[in-house]
Design a protein around this motif. Sequence first.
Motif: not given
Length: 213
Positions: A139-140, A142-143, A145-146, A162, A165-166
């Motif tokens: 899930k990486g 995201p909070e 990223a990037p 994910p 996308a990050q």
Amino acid sequence: MRDTQKHQGLRNKLVTLLEEKGITDKTVLEAIRKIPRHNFMESSFEDFAYQDKAFPIAAGQTISQPYTVAFQSQLLEVKKDDKILEIGTGSGYQCAVLCLMGAKVFSIERQNELFKKTSLLLPKLNIRPKRLIFGDGYKGLPEEAPFDSIIVTAGAPFIPEPLMAQLKVGGRLVIPLGDKEQIMTLLIRKNETQFEKHEFGEFRFVPLLEDKN
């Protein structure tokens, strides 16, 4: 944490070997020269810590071969203060290399035993990543990223969307792709939708696990 002249001498020999194998990035080599790899391993393996080999650690995982760590680190082309996401903290050794290269490292581990162990070990060695996270690497993060770069330190059957996308435009994602044997793969994000792909031969990693939390 013990680090003797003998250990330092063995690290110098390891760095020479890595140079002979084609590692040219001076910041990678200097990080490996400084980091006491024996402190990341079980004490029974301490005498072998500076051989260019992988060794077992807790939770059925391994500490990667120094050449693999150096090769992945070199592919990232790390610049000072780069924001890097690491998927698979493991022993913490790869994380330590990136920190000593000047990166701001966010590292995710899904084995609780390893997460706890590494969370205690790194501060003792005065190595301070930005964050260590217990969670699902697929899930990486995201909070946060990037990211300038993303490194995956376990064999993945596919590239998790994910993570793509990050990654920043211009960013680099290094991931070993495959089941039993993996092809070291570099993705460079060219724009919002396009990635440039490069492959660098076979490596062997433990599998990237998901959805266990």
